[in-house]
Write an enzyme that holds these catalytic residues in place. Structure first.
Site, mmCIF file in Angstrom:
data_model
loop_
_atom_site.group_PDB
_atom_site.id
_atom_site.type_symbol
_atom_site.label_atom_id
_atom_site.label_comp_id
_atom_site.label_asym_id
_atom_site.label_seq_id
_atom_site.Cartn_x
_atom_site.Cartn_y
_atom_site.Cartn_z
ATOM 1 N N TRP A 153 0.856 -1.187 0.000
ATOM 2 C CA TRP A 153 0.000 0.000 0.000
ATOM 3 C C TRP A 153 0.891 1.236 0.000
ATOM 4 O O TRP A 153 1.831 1.343 0.798
ATOM 5 C CB TRP A 153 -0.900 -0.037 1.233
ATOM 6 C CG TRP A 153 -1.825 1.130 1.382
ATOM 7 C CD1 TRP A 153 -2.652 1.646 0.438
ATOM 8 C CD2 TRP A 153 -2.024 1.916 2.563
ATOM 9 N NE1 TRP A 153 -3.355 2.710 0.962
ATOM 10 C CE2 TRP A 153 -2.989 2.893 2.251
ATOM 11 C CE3 TRP A 153 -1.480 1.874 3.851
ATOM 12 C CZ2 TRP A 153 -3.431 3.829 3.185
ATOM 13 C CZ3 TRP A 153 -1.910 2.799 4.780
ATOM 14 C CH2 TRP A 153 -2.882 3.770 4.450
ATOM 15 N N ASP A 234 -0.614 -5.474 9.434
ATOM 16 C CA ASP A 234 -1.626 -4.505 9.026
ATOM 17 C C ASP A 234 -2.856 -5.311 8.621
ATOM 18 O O ASP A 234 -2.828 -6.051 7.632
ATOM 19 C CB ASP A 234 -1.124 -3.650 7.862
ATOM 20 C CG ASP A 234 -2.109 -2.545 7.479
ATOM 21 O OD1 ASP A 234 -3.175 -2.446 8.117
ATOM 22 O OD2 ASP A 234 -1.811 -1.786 6.543
ATOM 23 N N LYS A 270 -13.196 -0.769 6.071
ATOM 24 C CA LYS A 270 -13.668 -1.617 4.980
ATOM 25 C C LYS A 270 -14.727 -2.612 5.442
ATOM 26 O O LYS A 270 -15.774 -2.755 4.818
ATOM 27 C CB LYS A 270 -12.487 -2.383 4.366
ATOM 28 C CG LYS A 270 -11.318 -1.513 3.895
ATOM 29 C CD LYS A 270 -11.709 -0.607 2.745
ATOM 30 C CE LYS A 270 -10.497 0.021 2.059
ATOM 31 N NZ LYS A 270 -9.668 0.857 2.938
#
Length: 425
Positions: A153, A234, A270
């Site tokens: 990311w 993460d 999300k």
């Protein structure tokens, strides 16, 4: 009259001189954010066929933003339960932290049951990463070197660099197959200096959608133990990758079970659709409750001058869902439905490309990848042509958000990709 004119000229000259000597005159213009640039180009496009596959947010089967029903119900309940808008403690809403860490680590986690997990509420996953990086930079008793997967990311790199880490990369994707290059990954981790920090995506790797298998996670854990590498997870998509919160949390739970003192960043953007609420946690496994207390005291010292304390509304939403059996069950069903819709889009896209259009190339990775994003293998020239000629927008590296596809646009997208690959667009 003449005096007034001269006065105005002198004043104008002074203003001009001050402007030319502005304190900020040497500040350079920064590069535009690649994702926001895609969104801006998409919004400016007037073609009715346009598709935005750059945004990292879920869209329903009609291409619209989606608010989960359990979230709406939680907010209705909160109208009666949440009595004020007072500040939260520095580390956030205690009951939320309790339920969030239980969701992340599981009820059988020994460090959790022994009271050895230090945790704080954060401003979503990005805030968790920044707080975690700041804590590690200040207190990790080894050289501040972190290994990130290549690719990762985009925000991971500046977060850790700005926190004082030397950022290095380890191999991840095989560009010829768009699958995991596991042998290269293992070689790079075995070559990393002892005590290096290693960032690991718990599930739904962003941007590739490629995750290690359960067996491969075991190998990664063993390498980290042998090389004394520190695992920093993460986890932005728990439940949203496979549809199972348990399956998606396997890596950090397994590492904790194996005795690693993991760090974990958790986000509810999300999997609960709470993008704008900015709800997350950062947690660390410690050796005992006394060490946990000391770690949490230092997390407070980092947070206090940064933003003082986190926002409350989103934390109350998550807490209400996680603490009530009815809403928790409804959420599990809704997040699975979102994951299943994306899995269906993968199957449909693969079938159209390979069976209907017989598009040149290998497209099996579309199905084997997981989560919101897919590394399609499209080249920059393909993505440019798709934007300019087909009004289809994605990042230059060919990453797409599968959530941007739906029954009404997937055929057009596949046909456009087919034309781009064949050079006939």
């Amino acid at each position: 009259m003449l005096a007034t004119t001269l006065t105005r000229r002198v004043a104008g000259a002074r203003v001009g001189a001050l402007r030319s000597l502005s304190i900020w005159s040497t500040v350079p213009a920064g590069p535009p954010d690649p994702i926001l640039g895609i969104t801006e180009a998409f919004k400016a496009d007037k073609d009715p066929r346009k598709i935005n596959l750059g945004v990292g947010a879920y869209r329903d089967g009609h291409g619209k933003p989606y608010v989960l029903s359990c979230v709406k119900k939680a907010e209705q309940i909160m109208e009666n339960e949440v009595e004020d808008k007072e500040y939260l403690p520095i580390t956030g809403l205690p009951e939320f932290i309790k339920h969030a860490t239980l969701l992340a680590y599981g009820s059988r986690c020994i460090p959790l049951n022994e009271g050895r997990i230090a945790a704080t509420q954060t401003i979503s996953g990005t805030g968790a990463l920044r707080i975690g990086a700041a804590f590690m930079a200040r207190h990790y008793p080894h050289p501040k070197v972190i290994y990130l997967p290549n690719p990762t990311w985009g925000n991971h790199i500046p977060i850790f660099r700005d926190s004082g880490f030397e950022v290095r990369k380890y191999s991840y994707i095989d560009p010829t197959t768009n699958l995991l290059n596991f042998e290269a990954l293992k070689t790079d981790l075995r070559s990393a200096p002892e005590h290096s920090v290693v960032l690991l995506h718990a599930c739904a790797h962003n941007p590739t959608g490629v995750d290690p298998t359960l067996e491969q996670w075991g190998d990664i854990s063993t390498i980290c133990q042998e090389r004394r590498l520190f695992p920093f997870f993460d986890m932005a998509y728990q439940g949203f990758a496979s549809g199972s919160t348990t399956r998606d949390a396997f890596p950090p739970r397994y590492f904790a079970e194996q005795g690693h003192q993991v760090a974990l960043c958790q986000s509810f953007a999300k999997n609960m659709g709470l993008y704008g609420e900015r709800v997350g946690t950062f947690s660390l496994v410690t050796s005992d409750p006394e060490e946990k207390a000391r770690v949490e005291s230092q997390l407070k010292i980092i947070i206090r001058p940064m933003y003082s304390n986190p926002p409350s509304h989103g934390a109350h939403i998550v807490n209400t869902i996680l603490k009530r059996d009815d809403l928790y069950s409804q959420w599990e069903g809704e997040v699975k439905a979102m994951a299943d819709r994306i899995i269906t889009m993968r199957e449909d896209l693969y079938n159209i490309l390979t069976k209907d259009l017989k598009t040149p190339g290998e497209w099996g990775h579309i199905k084997s990848q997981i989560g919101m994003f897919s590394f399609t293998g499209l080249k920059k020239e393909h993505t440019v042509a798709l934007a300019e000629k087909a009004h289809v927008y994605m990042t230059a590296d060919g990453r797409i958000s599968m959530a941007g596809l739906n029954p009404s646009n997937i055929a057009y997208f596949a046909e456009s990709v087919n034309s781009a690959v064949r050079g006939t667009l």
